[in-house]
Scaffold this motif. Structure first.
Motif, PDB file in Angstrom:
ATOM      1  N   ASN A 175       0.921   4.355  -2.269  1.00 45.38           N
ATOM      2  CA  ASN A 175       1.017   4.274  -0.814  1.00 45.38           C
ATOM      3  C   ASN A 175       2.344   3.581  -0.505  1.00 45.38           C
ATOM      4  OD1 ASN A 175       0.336   4.460   1.895  1.00 45.38           O
ATOM      5  ND2 ASN A 175      -1.725   3.664   1.596  1.00 45.38           N
ATOM      6  N   GLU A 176       2.711   3.517   0.773  1.00 44.90           N
ATOM      7  CA  GLU A 176       4.012   2.948   1.122  1.00 44.90           C
ATOM      8  C   GLU A 176       3.922   2.062   2.345  1.00 44.90           C
ATOM      9  OE1 GLU A 176       7.213   5.793   1.421  1.00 44.90           O
ATOM     10  OE2 GLU A 176       6.288   7.121  -0.077  1.00 44.90           O
ATOM     11  N   PHE A 177       4.664   0.936   2.295  1.00 48.68           N
ATOM     12  CA  PHE A 177       4.852   0.123   3.488  1.00 48.68           C
ATOM     13  C   PHE A 177       5.694   0.896   4.490  1.00 48.68           C
ATOM     14  CE2 PHE A 177       4.079  -3.274   0.355  1.00 48.68           C
ATOM     15  CZ  PHE A 177       3.153  -4.044   1.042  1.00 48.68           C
ATOM     16  N   LEU A 178       5.474   0.638   5.760  1.00 44.79           N
ATOM     17  CA  LEU A 178       6.265   1.243   6.829  1.00 44.79           C
ATOM     18  C   LEU A 178       7.146   0.173   7.461  1.00 44.79           C
ATOM     19  CD1 LEU A 178       3.504   3.432   8.534  1.00 44.79           C
ATOM     20  CD2 LEU A 178       5.259   4.166   6.885  1.00 44.79           C
ATOM     21  N   PRO A 179       8.402   0.499   7.768  1.00 45.59           N
ATOM     22  CA  PRO A 179       9.317  -0.500   8.334  1.00 45.59           C
ATOM     23  C   PRO A 179       8.762  -1.108   9.620  1.00 45.59           C
ATOM     24  CG  PRO A 179      10.512   1.479   7.698  1.00 45.59           C
ATOM     25  CD  PRO A 179       9.053   1.811   7.590  1.00 45.59           C
ATOM     26  N   SER A 180       8.861  -2.429   9.710  1.00 45.68           N
ATOM     27  CA  SER A 180       8.488  -3.177  10.916  1.00 45.68           C
ATOM     28  C   SER A 180       7.028  -2.983  11.316  1.00 45.68           C
ATOM     29  CB  SER A 180       9.413  -2.788  12.088  1.00 45.68           C
ATOM     30  OG  SER A 180      10.765  -2.994  11.746  1.00 45.68           O
ATOM     31  N   ARG A 181       6.167  -2.702  10.332  1.00 45.31           N
ATOM     32  CA  ARG A 181       4.745  -2.540  10.601  1.00 45.31           C
ATOM     33  C   ARG A 181       3.946  -3.503   9.728  1.00 45.31           C
ATOM     34  NH1 ARG A 181       2.975   2.699  12.091  1.00 45.31           N
ATOM     35  NH2 ARG A 181       0.859   1.930  11.710  1.00 45.31           N
ATOM     36  N   PRO A 182       3.064  -4.319  10.322  1.00 43.55           N
ATOM     37  CA  PRO A 182       2.180  -5.125   9.488  1.00 43.55           C
ATOM     38  C   PRO A 182       1.201  -4.230   8.744  1.00 43.55           C
ATOM     39  CG  PRO A 182       1.536  -5.278  11.793  1.00 43.55           C
ATOM     40  CD  PRO A 182       2.826  -4.508  11.758  1.00 43.55           C
ATOM     41  N   ALA A 183       0.758  -4.676   7.602  1.00 43.32           N
ATOM     42  CA  ALA A 183      -0.165  -3.896   6.770  1.00 43.32           C
ATOM     43  C   ALA A 183      -1.414  -4.715   6.491  1.00 43.32           C
ATOM     44  CB  ALA A 183       0.501  -3.476   5.470  1.00 43.32           C
ATOM     45  N   CYS A 221      11.308  -3.261   5.225  1.00 43.99           N
ATOM     46  CA  CYS A 221      11.139  -2.810   3.845  1.00 43.99           C
ATOM     47  C   CYS A 221      12.113  -1.683   3.520  1.00 43.99           C
ATOM     48  CB  CYS A 221       9.704  -2.351   3.610  1.00 43.99           C
ATOM     49  SG  CYS A 221       9.158  -0.989   4.662  1.00 43.99           S
ATOM     50  N   PRO A 222      12.622  -1.642   2.286  1.00 41.48           N
ATOM     51  CA  PRO A 222      13.449  -0.513   1.856  1.00 41.48           C
ATOM     52  C   PRO A 222      12.604   0.755   1.790  1.00 41.48           C
ATOM     53  CG  PRO A 222      13.692  -2.400   0.378  1.00 41.48           C
ATOM     54  CD  PRO A 222      12.514  -2.685   1.254  1.00 41.48           C
ATOM     55  N   PRO A 223      13.223   1.931   1.804  1.00 44.73           N
ATOM     56  CA  PRO A 223      12.451   3.174   1.662  1.00 44.73           C
ATOM     57  C   PRO A 223      11.631   3.176   0.385  1.00 44.73           C
ATOM     58  CG  PRO A 223      14.719   3.630   2.320  1.00 44.73           C
ATOM     59  CD  PRO A 223      14.667   2.182   1.984  1.00 44.73           C
ATOM     60  N   ARG A 224      10.442   3.768   0.467  1.00 41.86           N
ATOM     61  CA  ARG A 224       9.525   3.919  -0.656  1.00 41.86           C
ATOM     62  C   ARG A 224       9.187   2.575  -1.323  1.00 41.86           C
ATOM     63  NH1 ARG A 224       8.134   8.624  -2.300  1.00 41.86           N
ATOM     64  NH2 ARG A 224       7.860   8.032  -4.498  1.00 41.86           N
ATOM     65  N   SER A 225       8.851   1.607  -0.480  1.00 45.25           N
ATOM     66  CA  SER A 225       8.329   0.337  -0.976  1.00 45.25           C
ATOM     67  C   SER A 225       6.837   0.536  -1.228  1.00 45.25           C
ATOM     68  CB  SER A 225       8.568  -0.779   0.043  1.00 45.25           C
ATOM     69  OG  SER A 225       9.951  -1.025   0.194  1.00 45.25           O
ATOM     70  N   MET A 226       6.472   0.608  -2.486  1.00 46.92           N
ATOM     71  CA  MET A 226       5.149   1.081  -2.874  1.00 46.92           C
ATOM     72  C   MET A 226       4.101  -0.023  -2.858  1.00 46.92           C
ATOM     73  SD  MET A 226       5.592   4.287  -3.459  1.00 46.92           S
ATOM     74  CE  MET A 226       6.807   5.506  -3.968  1.00 46.92           C
ATOM     75  N   VAL A 227       2.908   0.333  -2.428  1.00 43.57           N
ATOM     76  CA  VAL A 227       1.731  -0.510  -2.561  1.00 43.57           C
ATOM     77  C   VAL A 227       0.595   0.395  -3.034  1.00 43.57           C
ATOM     78  CG1 VAL A 227       1.218  -0.254  -0.087  1.00 43.57           C
ATOM     79  CG2 VAL A 227       0.116  -2.065  -1.403  1.00 43.57           C
ATOM     80  N   SER A 228      -0.094  -0.014  -4.087  1.00 43.34           N
ATOM     81  CA  SER A 228      -1.190   0.780  -4.642  1.00 43.34           C
ATOM     82  C   SER A 228      -2.472  -0.022  -4.615  1.00 43.34           C
ATOM     83  CB  SER A 228      -0.878   1.218  -6.084  1.00 43.34           C
ATOM     84  OG  SER A 228       0.253   2.061  -6.124  1.00 43.34           O
ATOM     85  N   VAL A 229      -3.584   0.656  -4.355  1.00 45.58           N
ATOM     86  CA  VAL A 229      -4.904   0.030  -4.313  1.00 45.58           C
ATOM     87  C   VAL A 229      -5.834   0.855  -5.192  1.00 45.58           C
ATOM     88  CG1 VAL A 229      -6.836  -0.680  -2.846  1.00 45.58           C
ATOM     89  CG2 VAL A 229      -4.491  -0.790  -1.957  1.00 45.58           C
ATOM     90  N   LEU A 230      -6.376   0.235  -6.236  1.00 41.09           N
ATOM     91  CA  LEU A 230      -7.232   0.931  -7.191  1.00 41.09           C
ATOM     92  C   LEU A 230      -8.495   0.117  -7.436  1.00 41.09           C
ATOM     93  CD1 LEU A 230      -4.450   1.895  -9.741  1.00 41.09           C
ATOM     94  CD2 LEU A 230      -5.704   3.501  -8.304  1.00 41.09           C
ATOM     95  N   ALA A 231      -9.625   0.803  -7.518  1.00 41.96           N
ATOM     96  CA  ALA A 231     -10.891   0.114  -7.746  1.00 41.96           C
ATOM     97  C   ALA A 231     -10.911  -0.495  -9.138  1.00 41.96           C
ATOM     98  CB  ALA A 231     -12.059   1.079  -7.573  1.00 41.96           C
ATOM     99  N   ALA A 232     -11.337  -1.744  -9.217  1.00 41.68           N
ATOM    100  CA  ALA A 232     -11.528  -2.411 -10.509  1.00 41.68           C
ATOM    101  C   ALA A 232     -12.974  -2.313 -10.968  1.00 41.68           C
ATOM    102  CB  ALA A 232     -11.113  -3.883 -10.406  1.00 41.68           C
ATOM    103  N   ASP A 233     -13.885  -2.106 -10.029  1.00 39.00           N
ATOM    104  CA  ASP A 233     -15.310  -1.990 -10.337  1.00 39.00           C
ATOM    105  C   ASP A 233     -15.727  -0.519 -10.326  1.00 39.00           C
ATOM    106  OD1 ASP A 233     -15.787  -4.736 -10.547  1.00 39.00           O
ATOM    107  OD2 ASP A 233     -16.035  -4.935  -8.377  1.00 39.00           O
ATOM    108  N   ASP A 234     -16.977  -0.276 -10.707  1.00 35.04           N
ATOM    109  CA  ASP A 234     -17.502   1.087 -10.629  1.00 35.04           C
ATOM    110  C   ASP A 234     -17.378   1.631  -9.215  1.00 35.04           C
ATOM    111  OD1 ASP A 234     -18.137   1.047 -13.291  1.00 35.04           O
ATOM    112  OD2 ASP A 234     -20.245   0.561 -12.989  1.00 35.04           O
TER     113      ASP A 234
END
Length: 261
Positions: free
Chosen positions: A209-217, A167-180
């Motif tokens: 949040n960010e992906f890390l190079p060569s790391r599964p998420a 992944c390139p630097p600062r490849s973003m992944v965000s997780v936000l609650a959709a429910d209460d």
């Protein structure tokens, strides 16, 4: 019986055309396009939602069906490709054309949806389409909205697993609650880690949040629904849910709304 059904997870490994699991439906909407869209997945049911007919054809993804009230097609396009089957719906209805297209895909056995032209442009349409993918997730399916360099999906009880990638630097992944409340949220293999966190839809702590190079998420939760955003350049994640898919998402609205004044 209940425990047996919970263990029988519905899965999609990103290769639905070969595994036969979670059949794919590509839907082209009439919203904003960013010049980066590609028709992902090989075999799929392709549906154009109203004015999505033209971008579908422009991207070389010939629809199997056009669904909608045809109020967003340019006048000169009404006769374009009349050989493609159409489901004409009333303009004054409660469902959006995208929801109608999803209902058709669901009726035909699809449980995974890739939606183009559903983000950007009118904010009310964007919010409605976030509600739409929330509905799909809560019904035991998976949907992704294609945005500018990123995908948005909704995840119910289950998981998303991304393989390791360069992944390139600062490849973003965000997780936000959709429910209460979203219970038991897990984020592993990313820059910020959680293990069983409770999130609410009044929090924004899951952004950037960010992906890390060569790391599964690994992203998962036990109860509720979360929105997950990630780059279009990321590898296709393996998805699973413990929810039994609903038989249908409701009938198509073929008559004008009863709520009209």
């Amino acid at each position: 019986m209940g425990e047996r059904r919970k263990k029988n997870l519905m899965q999609d490994d990103g290769q639905s055309d070969r595994t036969g699991q979670a059949p794919l439906c590509r839907i082209w909407g009439a919203g904003q396009y960013f010049g980066e869209e590609t028709a992902r997945g090989k075999q799929a049911l392709v549906i154009a939602a109203d004015g999505g007919l033209e971008p579908a054809l422009e991207h070389g993804d010939e629809p199997d069906l056009v669904v909608g009230d045809f109020d967003s097609l340019p006048a000169g396009s009404r006769k374009l490709r009349t050989d493609i089957p159409r489901r004409v719906l009333p303009a004054e209805k409660d469902d959006t054309d995208l929801l109608a297209a999803v209902k058709v895909g669901w009726q035909r056995g699809c449980r995974r949806f890739l939606i183009y032209g559903g983000l950007g442009g009118r904010m009310d349409h964007t919010l409605a389409n976030l509600n739409l993918i929330h509905l799909i997730a809560a019904s035991g399916g998976r949907a992704e909205l294609w945005g500018q360099g990123m995908l948005v999906t909704a995840l119910g009880p289950g998981s998303l697993d991304f393989p390791a990638w360069d992944c390139p630097p600062r490849s973003m992944v965000s997780v936000l609650a959709a429910d209460d409340q979203a219970l038991g949220v897990v984020e592993q293999g990313l820059k910020y880690q959680t293990d069983g966190m409770t999130m609410t839809n009044q929090q924004v702590t899951g952004v950037s949040n960010e992906f890390l190079p060569s790391r599964p998420a690994h992203i998962a939760l036990k109860q509720g629904t979360v929105f997950v955003t990630y780059p279009t350049s990321a590898p296709e994640p393996v998805w699973s849910t413990s929810l039994e898919p609903k038989a249908d998402l409701g009938p198509l609205e073929t008559r004008p709304s009863r709520r009209l004044a």
